[in-house]
Write a protein that holds these residues in place. Structure first.
Motif, short mmCIF file in Angstrom:
data_model
loop_
_atom_site.label_atom_id
_atom_site.label_comp_id
_atom_site.label_asym_id
_atom_site.label_seq_id
_atom_site.Cartn_x
_atom_site.Cartn_y
_atom_site.Cartn_z
N GLN A 1 -8.31 0.34 -0.56
CA GLN A 1 -8.99 1.39 -1.30
C GLN A 1 -10.25 1.86 -0.57
OE1 GLN A 1 -10.03 0.49 -5.39
NE2 GLN A 1 -11.00 2.48 -5.71
N ILE B 1 -5.34 5.17 -3.02
CA ILE B 1 -5.18 4.56 -4.35
C ILE B 1 -4.61 5.60 -5.32
CG2 ILE B 1 -7.62 5.06 -4.93
CD1 ILE B 1 -7.50 2.46 -6.71
N TYR C 1 -2.00 -0.01 -9.33
CA TYR C 1 -3.13 0.69 -9.94
C TYR C 1 -2.80 2.16 -10.14
CZ TYR C 1 -6.30 -3.24 -9.07
OH TYR C 1 -6.91 -4.46 -9.08
N TYR D 1 -9.84 4.54 -9.57
CA TYR D 1 -10.29 5.23 -8.36
C TYR D 1 -11.60 5.99 -8.57
CZ TYR D 1 -7.92 9.16 -10.63
OH TYR D 1 -7.51 10.10 -11.53
N GLU E 1 -13.71 9.45 -4.01
CA GLU E 1 -12.29 9.77 -4.24
C GLU E 1 -12.08 10.54 -5.54
OE1 GLU E 1 -10.13 8.57 -1.58
OE2 GLU E 1 -12.27 8.63 -1.14
N GLU F 1 0.83 -1.21 0.00
CA GLU F 1 0.00 0.00 0.00
C GLU F 1 0.86 1.26 0.00
OE1 GLU F 1 -3.09 0.62 -0.42
OE2 GLU F 1 -3.13 2.71 0.16
N ASN G 1 -5.26 9.54 0.91
CA ASN G 1 -5.40 8.86 -0.37
C ASN G 1 -4.86 7.44 -0.26
OD1 ASN G 1 -6.16 11.15 -2.33
ND2 ASN G 1 -4.46 11.98 -1.13
#
Lengths: 486, 486
Positions: free
Chosen positions: A314, A159, A279, A283, A380, A125, A157
């Motif tokens: 996420q 993602i 990724y 999002y 997001e 992450e 945040n």
């Protein structure tokens, strides 16, 4: 010269620039060239082989050393807290239930989340906690307001953490500008430690994968970056990929669907085994063009690959969760240290669920004094926040309807305004600016085990004209900057 | 794996690329992105804020470790030799007398040279010796030809040494490509030592200036880069300027004329004192638009500033001088060591003055076997060389006329041809290629004293399709590459 004097001298260069147009234009050109020399570029929207320069500020952004230290010191605790939250299935599901009923996007993510044994997976992450300096003494000078300011959290945040690559070069851009203007380049930690951290953590994630799932059938184990079709911020992504040293494929959901399969838990794409998924899309609702893209997301989540982020991580980044975590009784479930709890709460602004009857008083206050509030959609990736008169009209529209669930009312942060030049393709713009910082964190986890927990001392600084509500660097709203601390 | 095996494996990646179009296109994109991330960019010819990618080769260029070592070992001697030649007024004037009578450009430079007490000046000089690998065993395989090859000198560049900036990143570009293709990045000296060398030597030049001419009247002492109006290769220049850490103005001859004066030997431009002049223009006739530009050049040469290059150093780089230095009786005047003389002569190809009666036999041979010769105009900066049938027709045209003096007939170097992909804006091109290397040298001198004498281990590698006669990277003829030694 003392550090404080150097900073003040550099800050004072603005007056020199204001009074000398020729010098200003020359410095603008130098900043653009310095940025390009360091790879700070955006792909052209149309021409396949052309690049445009990234908008930057001409001078660094001044901030408070103490305020910055306070939030840097919190990042490792935030990393762990967000991880714990993401694995608390009951809490996540309950907290997001209301939004999920009206938000198809969150519902899709929750569906995937509920199909996966998340505790059994290794997860990578990258986190970025964004803050604005807040000081409500409107009578203070800019520098005094900075000195008195504390950082208030804007969002966490989870993602598509952008700008680990590009922003890591901004100290160097400003070093060249300051030197040219006869200022004093502020000695800092060697630049680029965000990029080092993210590259190294990605490499570590692959190492872990390889240990648990030794290569089979002669397939190389690779990094898979999931991308949009029309990405302009490619250099930023490439810098992280290159820094990891991993072999990388860059593919859209559609391409992965076409050439990807799950083979006993291993994600195989184009006959390569995916060890890490990065990724840089996914999002926001438009990133999933059809149900098929959601199926692809599910396939990825079900695989052994370390996802950056997993669907769990996420989900923990939604504003609704942030709002919950600003309540002491919720926070203490995920953060054991009393002093850390207090430090975290100090960074929180008041947040109220527009649909809740308990928020009635605050909604009324916002109708009367909209300048002290922001109304945000519960999703997001930016979008339309509402300020001032728009707060009033939007509240009138949604309060009492089902739509109310999609909005969060927040206390408005009052950042000190620094006059600065923005270097944009359309020319220089002298404006009062607001600078948002982003603290970069990185973790690797498996269930309750935290294998890596780090943060970077370099922060992202994005600077906007004070009257621009929202928007990113790649979309031209914000400029990259660097931090100069007082 | 042994070093040799690694190189052969990397070399063999060409077959993989040939057989897999998808992989090829993906690698092309990766190479372009890697280059852009590292600042390998050219300014767009029209759009002020746009950049294009620099043409590069997809795979590194293979060369001989021994041949490379031989020419690297010579560079410091070449530095000193060129310096000595440039201060031998009688030799320079005599050698260039013939050309000077028909070449207005050289005459202008000689005029300035004769007006200056060159021995009293500090000089900064960046030199680049360019070589082609030569092996006349046409029956050999490419790799065997490389193993047997020795480097033959193409020219010694004494002005506007390009690509110290951009080429210093090419090892990194190819490292990323090789890693992606599953090859082995060849461990080398840390990349970028050319840029380090040139930046540090420039800074040293300024330090020397400052010591001899302490700052006066509160004026900052700066670096002045003399540029064309429409330069595209800006990043390459900026990288050197930035690396020096000096405050830099970039100005055309016209701008310098307008705002520049000599004040007791100090060159003052826009109220700043010029300590170091870095020419990135001035090597070809069109760079001087009028007599006024020549006056400006004279003013610069008369100043205390360290010129890179001085007019003396520039003059020593003409092909006519190179031709003289290929004669043992001339060479020994400037190089005392017998073994160095021999090593230098080994790198020389036969050269003949087309206008001299002594060359008659060779001119006849060239008419009969033009494929073994090149006919070159006697001037710096590229232009039209003549090959094959064109040698015959041009010789017919000029022999016996005054124009003959402007041409030098040279033995043609026969380089091993490496098949490689060229990555150009118009797409990939698979061709047999020729790679020219450039060895970077740097000196600071005053009369007989050599204060700094260095060379860089990183070399410039420019790769062209075998059938392209001449032309640079910025003009799209050549691609930047890196050296992989066998």
């Amino acid at each position: 010269m003392s550090h404080e004097k150097e900073v003040l001298q550099n800050y004072g260069l603005l007056d020199l620039l204001k009074s000398d147009e020729k010098l200003r234009l020359e410095t603008e050109q130098l900043a653009k060239d310095a940025a390009a020399c360091l790879g700070l570029a955006l792909k052209d929207a149309e021409l396949p082989d052309a690049f445009g320069s990234v908008p930057v500020t001409l001078l660094p952004s001044v901030t408070s050393q103490q305020a910055l230290k306070d939030v840097l010191d919190l990042q490792k605790d935030i990393n762990v807290m967000m991880h714990k939250v993401s694995h608390d299935q009951e809490f996540l599901t309950t907290a997001l239930a209301g939004v999920s009923s009206v938000d198809n996007f969150i519902r899709h993510l929750l569906d995937i989340y509920n199909k996966i044994d998340i505790d059994s997976q290794y997860e990578l992450e990258f986190i970025r906690s964004d803050y604005l300096l807040h000081c409500d003494g409107t009578e203070l000078s800019f520098l005094d307001a900075v000195r008195k300011g504390i950082y208030k959290q804007v969002e966490v945040n989870m993602i598509c953490i952008a700008f680990a690559g590009l922003s890591s070069k901004m100290n160097d851009v400003h070093e060249r500008v300051l030197r040219f203007l006869g200022g004093t380049p502020i000695s800092k930690e060697p630049s680029g430690n965000v990029l080092e951290l993210y590259g190294a953590t990605m490499a570590k994630a692959k190492e872990i994968y390889e240990k648990v799932h030794p290569p089979a059938k002669g397939r190389p184990q690779i990094l898979l970056t999931v991308i949009h079709k029309d990405e302009r911020n490619v250099m930023d992504q490439r810098m992280v990929e290159f820094k990891s040293g991993l072999t990388c494929l860059r593919r859209t959901f559609q391409q992965i669907a076409e050439k990807g399969i799950l083979e006993d838990g291993r994600l195989i794409v184009e006959d390569k085994e995916v060890a890490v998924v990065y990724y840089r899309t996914g999002y926001a609702p438009p990133h999933y063009e059809s149900e098929k893209d959601w199926d692809t997301r599910l396939m990825i989540e079900q695989s052994f690959a370390l996802k950056c982020p997993s669907v769990a991580h996420q989900l923990s980044g939604f504003k609704k969760i942030q709002q919950e975590l600003s309540r002491p009784e919720v926070l203490q479930k995920y953060v054991s240290s009393k002093s850390v709890q207090e430090a975290m709460l100090k960074t929180c602004v008041g947040q109220w669920d527009v649909s809740s009857p308990h928020s009635r008083e605050m909604v009324d206050k916002a109708m009367a004094h909209p300048e002290l509030f922001v109304l945000k959609p519960n999703r997001e990736g930016g979008g339309n926040n509402f300020y001032d008169a728009a707060v009033v009209s939007k509240l009138r529209e949604v309060v009492g309807t089902d739509q109310a669930k999609e909005f969060i009312l927040m206390e408005r942060i009052l950042p000190p305004l620094q006059e600065n030049y923005l270097v944009r393709p359309t020319g220089l713009l002298l404006v009062p600016t607001v600078s948002e910082i982003g603290v970069f964190g990185a973790i690797i986890t498996k269930g309750n085990d935290v294998l890596v927990n780090e943060y970077a001392k370099d922060v992202l600084v994005r600077t906007k004209a004070f009257d621009v509500g929202e928007g990113g660097v790649a979309t031209g709203y914000a400029c990259l900057s660097s931090a100069m601390v007082l």
